[in-house]
Design a protein around this motif. Structure first.
Motif, mmCIF file in Angstrom:
data_model
loop_
_atom_site.group_PDB
_atom_site.id
_atom_site.type_symbol
_atom_site.label_atom_id
_atom_site.label_comp_id
_atom_site.label_asym_id
_atom_site.label_seq_id
_atom_site.Cartn_x
_atom_site.Cartn_y
_atom_site.Cartn_z
ATOM 1 N N UNK A 1 0.830 -1.209 0.000
ATOM 2 C CA UNK A 1 0.000 0.000 0.000
ATOM 3 C C UNK A 1 0.860 1.254 0.000
ATOM 4 N N UNK A 2 1.979 1.198 0.730
ATOM 5 C CA UNK A 2 2.897 2.333 0.751
ATOM 6 C C UNK A 2 3.501 2.561 -0.630
ATOM 7 N N UNK A 3 3.827 1.477 -1.327
ATOM 8 C CA UNK A 3 4.373 1.609 -2.677
ATOM 9 C C UNK A 3 3.359 2.236 -3.632
ATOM 10 N N UNK A 4 2.068 1.993 -3.380
ATOM 11 C CA UNK A 4 1.029 2.572 -4.236
ATOM 12 C C UNK A 4 0.781 4.047 -3.916
ATOM 13 N N UNK A 5 1.410 4.551 -2.866
ATOM 14 C CA UNK A 5 1.261 5.965 -2.526
ATOM 15 C C UNK A 5 -0.028 6.302 -1.836
ATOM 16 N N UNK A 6 -0.567 5.378 -1.038
ATOM 17 C CA UNK A 6 -1.829 5.615 -0.344
ATOM 18 C C UNK A 6 -1.602 6.209 1.040
ATOM 19 N N UNK A 7 -2.608 6.910 1.536
ATOM 20 C CA UNK A 7 -2.516 7.552 2.834
ATOM 21 C C UNK A 7 -2.638 6.518 3.950
ATOM 22 N N UNK A 8 -2.154 6.865 5.138
ATOM 23 C CA UNK A 8 -2.229 5.925 6.266
ATOM 24 C C UNK A 8 -3.671 5.637 6.692
ATOM 25 N N UNK A 9 -4.623 6.597 6.666
ATOM 26 C CA UNK A 9 -5.999 6.230 7.024
ATOM 27 C C UNK A 9 -6.619 5.213 6.069
ATOM 28 N N UNK B 1 -13.107 -0.124 13.897
ATOM 29 C CA UNK B 1 -13.575 0.679 15.034
ATOM 30 C C UNK B 1 -12.400 1.301 15.774
ATOM 31 N N UNK B 2 -11.321 0.527 15.967
ATOM 32 C CA UNK B 2 -10.133 1.061 16.635
ATOM 33 C C UNK B 2 -9.481 2.157 15.802
ATOM 34 N N UNK B 3 -9.468 1.980 14.480
ATOM 35 C CA UNK B 3 -8.884 2.991 13.599
ATOM 36 C C UNK B 3 -9.675 4.298 13.662
ATOM 37 N N UNK B 4 -11.002 4.193 13.662
ATOM 38 C CA UNK B 4 -11.837 5.399 13.753
ATOM 39 C C UNK B 4 -11.696 6.073 15.106
ATOM 40 N N UNK C 1 -10.973 5.788 6.133
ATOM 41 C CA UNK C 1 -10.853 4.530 6.876
ATOM 42 C C UNK C 1 -12.004 3.609 6.514
ATOM 43 N N UNK C 2 -13.237 4.111 6.614
ATOM 44 C CA UNK C 2 -14.402 3.298 6.266
ATOM 45 C C UNK C 2 -14.387 2.911 4.790
#
Length: 526
Positions: free
Chosen positions: A464-472, A489-492, A500-501
């Motif tokens: 996912x990091x290689x694809x340049x996506x955000x951490x959320x 739920x923990x992420x939110x 995130x959702x």
């Protein structure tokens, strides 16, 4: 202790809500930067369930209701952005398939090497990825209950390991250069600027892109609401609204910021926040409402939960949104009547649309697709309501039927459903976990589950990091990859970001289908 167990056995509902209460208390305890959140109900459920196997019996209905409520409400939220972004994130979705195939390949090699039986290997695979549908497939494929033991041992380990990875991912604050920005952005900022020169909207890139909007305009000593698309003239005084970096970009083109704020002068133009509660307005875009034509005004901001959104023309209003309207003085009451502005009205859900939506989702989950050799594929109470929720959340409304729930009601139902689901899973898994956790076989399953879950999470985050996506979005996608509601739920809880959702919904249904197919594949070759 026996007396307490006897009381709990007399009332399964008492047992469930005791687990919910104690689990929520445990979940609120800070463990460094980490909180278990709703997952606390899982571990308290395991502890209480271990006291007597009968405490976890007969809870399938409540467990299914809790899961359906949770995934349906997540789907409603995620559906507002998922379908317009799906083409952009096909590579992101491919990570789930490749990652799950990789984990399946590893357990195919590792399980037999460490002496795990075919049944235990399949149960461990389902448990480390916290997938109840995959466990059901493993039970069907083997014709026995032994997979449930491996599942019960690996499941809590999968939750803990993936929870650590989700927390780690969100703590990184990766910007995601190829990701769409959060609707929340960095908050909204407004200021007044003295216009120096003549400009069309196309001359101001931030205004042309829709990154900022103009609310008040003072020209020739008279103040009114700015009409979107009109030109600005030398000597005008205007209020610009948007994320602060974009506002500063626009000011650099237009002129200079003034110390006096035009929005403080409210004798000709006034502004006020209203609650969106009218059924005629809910599910309509701001452009469709035609506030300039109706009231010579404009909607500038939309407050949705903790997010403060710039009121773009294509932004669809949801029940409970708080909109900031700028209108000529004296028209505030007309705007209030148009939007509804009733707290009571948004505190109630529409039972017809909610019941119909959930019914459609559960009905979709019942559809069984034969795979050959007696194997079948069904979405069940997990993926069926999620997919229907995403579709209905995308459409917002169909004629008079409003599908979207008020924001606060959505969060309440989501939290309750998740806690019920995890409490029941914990109670049902407790006896098998207690019986095998510290045996040589149990320790092998726990170790294999922890290592393979960590490998899968690490590969997902790295790709996912290689694809340049955000951490959320990455954290939400990881929650969907593992297939664990407690993770989203923990992420939110850790970060307020609608991506995130969206990330969770992007991967959840895909991961369920992939895991079921992989279980049948493993069963055929082990």
């Amino acid at each position: 202790m026996n007396a307490i167990v006897d009381v709990l056995l007399m009332s399964p509902l008492l047992t469930i809500f005791l687990v919910v209460a104690l689990g929520s208390l445990v979940g609120s305890i800070p463990l460094g930067p980490l909180r278990l959140g709703a997952a606390g109900a899982l571990f308290v459920g395991i502890a209480i369930g271990a006291l007597d196997p009968r405490l976890g019996e007969g809870l399938k209905l409540v467990q299914g209701i809790g899961l359906a409520l949770f995934v349906y409400t997540v789907g409603l939220t995620a559906g507002t952005t998922f379908f317009r972004e799906i083409k952009r994130y096909l590579n992101f979705m491919a990570i789930t398939v490749v990652g799950l195939v990789g984990v399946a390949g590893l357990i195919y090699l590792v399980g037999p090497y460490f002496g795990l039986s075919r049944e235990m290997t399949l149960g461990t695979f389902a448990g480390l990825l916290t997938s109840t549908p995959a466990l059901s497939a493993a039970t069907t494929a083997t014709g026995g209950n032994e997979p449930a033991v491996g599942y019960a041992l690996a499941y809590p380990i999968g939750v803990v390991v993936s929870l650590l990875f989700v927390s780690f991912t969100l703590a990184r604050k990766w910007p995601g250069p190829r990701d769409t920005p959060s609707l929340a952005g960095s908050g909204l900022f407004s200021t007044s600027v003295a216009i120096a020169g003549n400009f069309t909207p196309a001359d101001v890139p931030a205004l042309a892109r829709g990154d900022v909007r103009i609310s008040y305009l003072s020209r020739g000593g008279k103040t009114r609401v700015y009409r979107q698309g009109e030109n600005l003239e030398d000597g005008d005084w205007a209020v610009i609204v948007g994320a602060e970096p974009r506002v500063r970009e626009a000011i650099a083109v237009l002129g200079e910021e003034t110390e006096e704020h035009l929005a403080d002068k409210r004798h000709e133009v006034d502004h006020l926040r209203f609650v969106v509660s009218s059924k005629a307005v809910i599910g309509r875009s701001i452009g469709q409402l035609d506030i300039p034509g109706r009231f010579d005004g404009a909607i500038m901001r939309v407050r949705r939960g903790d997010l403060d959104l710039l009121a773009r023309e294509d932004l669809v209003l949801e029940p409970g949104d708080r909109v900031l309207a700028v209108v000529p003085a004296g028209k505030l009451q007309e705007v209030r009547a148009f939007l509804g502005d009733s707290e009571k009205g948004v505190g109630e859900i529409d039972p017809v649309s909610a019941g119909l939506g959930l019914g459609l989702g559960l009905g979709l989950g019942l559809i069984t697709i034969p795979l050959g050799g007696g194997a079948t594929l069904a979405l069940g109470a997990a993926a069926g309501p999620l997919l229907v929720g995403m579709i209905l959340g995308h459409f917002e409304r169909t004629g008079p039927m409003i599908w979207q729930l008020p924001y606060a009601a959505n969060l309440t139902i989501r939290q309750l459903g998740l806690l019920l689901f995890l409490a029941c899973v914990g109670l049902a898994s407790g006896p098998a976990f207690a019986a095998q956790a510290f045996s040589p076989l149990g320790l092998k399953v726990i170790a294999i589950g922890a290592v393979l879950c960590a490998v899968g999470c690490l590969l997902f985050v790295f790709a996912s990091k290689l694809l340049g996506l955000s951490s959320p979005r990455m954290a939400g996608g990881l929650a969907g990859f593992i297939g664990q509601p407690a993770l989203v739920a923990a992420a939110n809880l850790q970060c307020s970001d609608e991506r995130i959702d969206a990330g969770y919904a992007t991967h959840y249904a895909l991961s369920i289908i992939t895991k079921i197919l992989l279980v049948y594949g493993l069963a055929a070759v082990l």
